[in-house]
Design an enzyme around this catalytic site. Structure first.
Site, PDB file in Angstrom:
ATOM      1  N   TYR A 169      -5.435 -30.831 -25.900  1.00 22.47           N
ATOM      2  CA  TYR A 169      -4.679 -29.619 -26.532  1.00 22.47           C
ATOM      3  C   TYR A 169      -5.539 -28.759 -27.271  1.00 22.47           C
ATOM      4  O   TYR A 169      -6.660 -29.072 -27.721  1.00 22.47           O
ATOM      5  CB  TYR A 169      -3.807 -30.440 -27.619  1.00 22.47           C
ATOM      6  CG  TYR A 169      -3.268 -29.549 -28.604  1.00 22.47           C
ATOM      7  CD1 TYR A 169      -2.155 -28.596 -28.073  1.00 22.47           C
ATOM      8  CD2 TYR A 169      -3.383 -29.309 -29.922  1.00 22.47           C
ATOM      9  CE1 TYR A 169      -1.263 -27.947 -28.587  1.00 22.47           C
ATOM     10  CE2 TYR A 169      -2.686 -28.325 -30.606  1.00 22.47           C
ATOM     11  CZ  TYR A 169      -1.728 -27.708 -30.214  1.00 22.47           C
ATOM     12  OH  TYR A 169      -0.941 -26.820 -30.981  1.00 22.47           O
TER      13      TYR A 169
ATOM     14  N   ASP B  18      -4.446 -39.595 -28.617  1.00 23.68           N
ATOM     15  CA  ASP B  18      -3.203 -38.852 -29.067  1.00 23.68           C
ATOM     16  C   ASP B  18      -2.302 -38.886 -28.110  1.00 23.68           C
ATOM     17  O   ASP B  18      -2.287 -38.674 -26.791  1.00 23.68           O
ATOM     18  CB  ASP B  18      -3.781 -37.305 -28.801  1.00 23.68           C
ATOM     19  CG  ASP B  18      -2.698 -36.230 -29.153  1.00 23.68           C
ATOM     20  OD1 ASP B  18      -1.459 -36.378 -28.825  1.00 23.68           O
ATOM     21  OD2 ASP B  18      -3.141 -35.256 -29.420  1.00 23.68           O
TER      22      ASP B  18
ATOM     23  N   LYS C 134       6.983 -32.981 -31.366  1.00 23.20           N
ATOM     24  CA  LYS C 134       7.483 -33.026 -30.028  1.00 23.20           C
ATOM     25  C   LYS C 134       8.518 -33.957 -29.592  1.00 23.20           C
ATOM     26  O   LYS C 134       9.720 -33.798 -30.146  1.00 23.20           O
ATOM     27  CB  LYS C 134       5.946 -33.121 -29.115  1.00 23.20           C
ATOM     28  CG  LYS C 134       4.853 -32.319 -29.566  1.00 23.20           C
ATOM     29  CD  LYS C 134       5.017 -30.785 -29.377  1.00 23.20           C
ATOM     30  CE  LYS C 134       3.838 -29.862 -30.124  1.00 23.20           C
ATOM     31  NZ  LYS C 134       2.402 -30.200 -30.039  1.00 23.20           N
TER      32      LYS C 134
HETATM   33  C1  LIG Z   1       1.252 -29.910 -30.476  1.00 26.47           C
HETATM   34  C2  LIG Z   1       0.154 -31.085 -29.997  1.00 26.47           C
HETATM   35  C3  LIG Z   1      -0.738 -31.219 -31.114  1.00 26.47           C
HETATM   36  C4  LIG Z   1      -0.537 -30.582 -32.403  1.00 26.47           C
HETATM   37  O1  LIG Z   1       0.414 -30.789 -33.164  1.00 26.47           O
HETATM   38  P1  LIG Z   1       1.239 -29.782 -34.167  1.00 26.47           P
HETATM   39  O2  LIG Z   1       2.396 -30.507 -34.707  1.00 26.47           O
HETATM   40  O3  LIG Z   1       1.516 -28.792 -33.396  1.00 26.47           O
HETATM   41  O4  LIG Z   1       0.289 -29.477 -35.477  1.00 26.47           O
HETATM   42  C5  LIG Z   1      -1.781 -32.035 -30.711  1.00 26.47           C
HETATM   43  N1  LIG Z   1      -1.716 -32.955 -29.684  1.00 26.47           N
HETATM   44  C6  LIG Z   1      -0.827 -32.458 -28.833  1.00 26.47           C
HETATM   45  C7  LIG Z   1      -0.945 -33.132 -27.340  1.00 26.47           C
HETATM   46  C8  LIG Z   1       0.147 -31.469 -28.958  1.00 26.47           C
HETATM   47  O5  LIG Z   1       0.853 -31.194 -27.909  1.00 26.47           O
END
Ligand SMILES: *Cc1c(COP(=O)(O)O)cnc(C)c1O
Length: 379
Positions: A98, A170, A195
């Protein structure tokens, strides 16, 4: 308890004052104390809030972990993990990840004397090559954003355990429904709850889940000291989103599978990046560590010009052109100019992220309508 039941019931206790089945939105900054130091476990809302506590309990349960911590965004959760480190420490991180994480690492934490090695984590030897006594953290994303590369979490955990290094995964792309990294040996799981956990594109939030009580104490200390906590309304929204996680994910996976195959058979499409294809380099590992393959994918057209990609990106009606992912509605995105613009172009190209790559977050609409929409846009 099976996952679907955990998803519905985790963290849910009838409200002690009224019996309300849903945890209320405790919109308060402080709590009245009976006498100095005599309280009900809640002193000040940056440190404790009952709505957040219900969510944190649910987050831990659905990831199969002991402790959950909620943050005001995914990057705030990443920021908290990085604050475990001190100047001179080194981090090994996935080269393909990301863009916002990359930006936080290189533009903020390098300034504080943390050193980053970005490597292809799908190749375990690449991690071993840069591992040193200074390494304190390995940072994985699997599947990766946007190329859907798969890293073997168990294999990396074997290395980090032996070296006494923390492993953070992540898990945003997979969601707890498809993958549980703690059970594969990770120390910390991170989510952008914005998400799939929230699932309705109406909230920004992040989460960490862990098993080790000492690690939980350290991260809780950072959470309350640095203050990137989510408000109670946002906690309520994510709690509500989690209740349908399994139902949404089943449809995301079903639609994802159909769309990936349709795209691959399309005469104008050159390549589809989706980890459910048997010839995908990470397929065998994905089958082992994931329950299904999800609704995220990327593709390139045979005409690999940016203009051709732009025509598709502007030509859809149901797929909205937007950053983010994991909501019930389908989104289309151009990583090179949108989500991953903060990664220098040479770095992007080195990792295989071309200027013409198109990323899809396949929603839960009727798949026939989604295919018709893309079909018109591709032409
Ligand atoms: C969107 C995203 C983030 C960051 O999250 P936010 O809620 O936008 O701060 C981190 N890792 C991945 C894989 C993402 O898609």
């Amino acid at each position: 308890m099976k996952l679907a039941t955990t998803i519905i019931h985790a963290g849910m206790e009838p409200d002690p004052s009224t019996g309300a089945i849903m945890t209320p939105i405790y919109q308060t900054s402080t709590y009245v104390q009976e006498a100095p130091g005599v309280n009900k476990g809640f002193e000040y809302a940056r440190s404790q809030n009952p709505t957040r506590l219900a969510l944190e309990t649910a987050l831990a349960a659905i990831e199969g972990g002991q402790f959950g911590l909620a943050f005001s965004s995914g990057v705030a959760a990443t920021d908290a993990v990085m604050k475990l480190l001190v100047p001179g420490d080194e981090v090994i991180a996935a080269a393909d990840m990301y863009g916002g994480t990359y930006r936080l690492f290189t533009k903020v934490f390098e300034k504080y004397g943390i050193r980053f090695h970005f490597v292809d984590t799908t190749q375990i030897d690449e991690i071993k090559k840069v591992l040193s006594p200074k390494t304190k953290l390995v940072w994985l994303e699997t599947p990766t954003n946007p190329l859907m590369n798969i890293t073997d979490i168990k294999a990396v955990a074997a290395i980090t355990k032996r070296a006494g290094v923390l492993l953070c995964v992540d898990n945003t792309f997979a969601s707890p429904y498809l993958q549980n990294p703690l059970q594969l040996g990770a120390d910390i799981v991170l989510h952008s709850s914005t998400k799939y956990l929230g699932g309705h594109s109406d909230v920004i939030q992040g989460a960490l889940v862990m098993n080790d009580p000492t690690l939980r104490e350290q991260l809780y200390f950072i959470q309350k000291s640095c203050g990137a906590v989510p408000g109670p309304m946002d906690c309520f929204l994510v709690l509500r989103g989690i209740k349908t996680l399994h139902l949404r994910m089943e449809r995301h996976c079903e639609n994802g599978r159909k769309l990936a195959h349709w795209l691959r058979d399309h005469p104008k499409v050159e390549k589809v990046y989706w980890c459910g294809f048997e010839d995908h380099a990470g397929y065998a590992v994905a089958r082992q560590q994931m329950r299904d393959f999800g609704g995220m994918m990327s593709f390139e057209l045979k005409d690999n010009s940016v203009e051709a990609a732009r025509r598709v990106l502007s030509g859809t009606h149901l797929f909205s052109l937007a950053e983010s992912l994991g909501g019930v509605e389908s989104l289309i995105n151009h990583p090179a100019s949108m989500t991953h613009a903060s990664i220098p172009r040479e770095e992007r190209l080195k990792n295989g992220l071309t200027d013409a790559l198109i990323r899809l977050s396949v929603g839960v609409e009727d798949i026939e309508d989604l295919i018709a929409d893309l079909s018109l846009a591709i032409g």
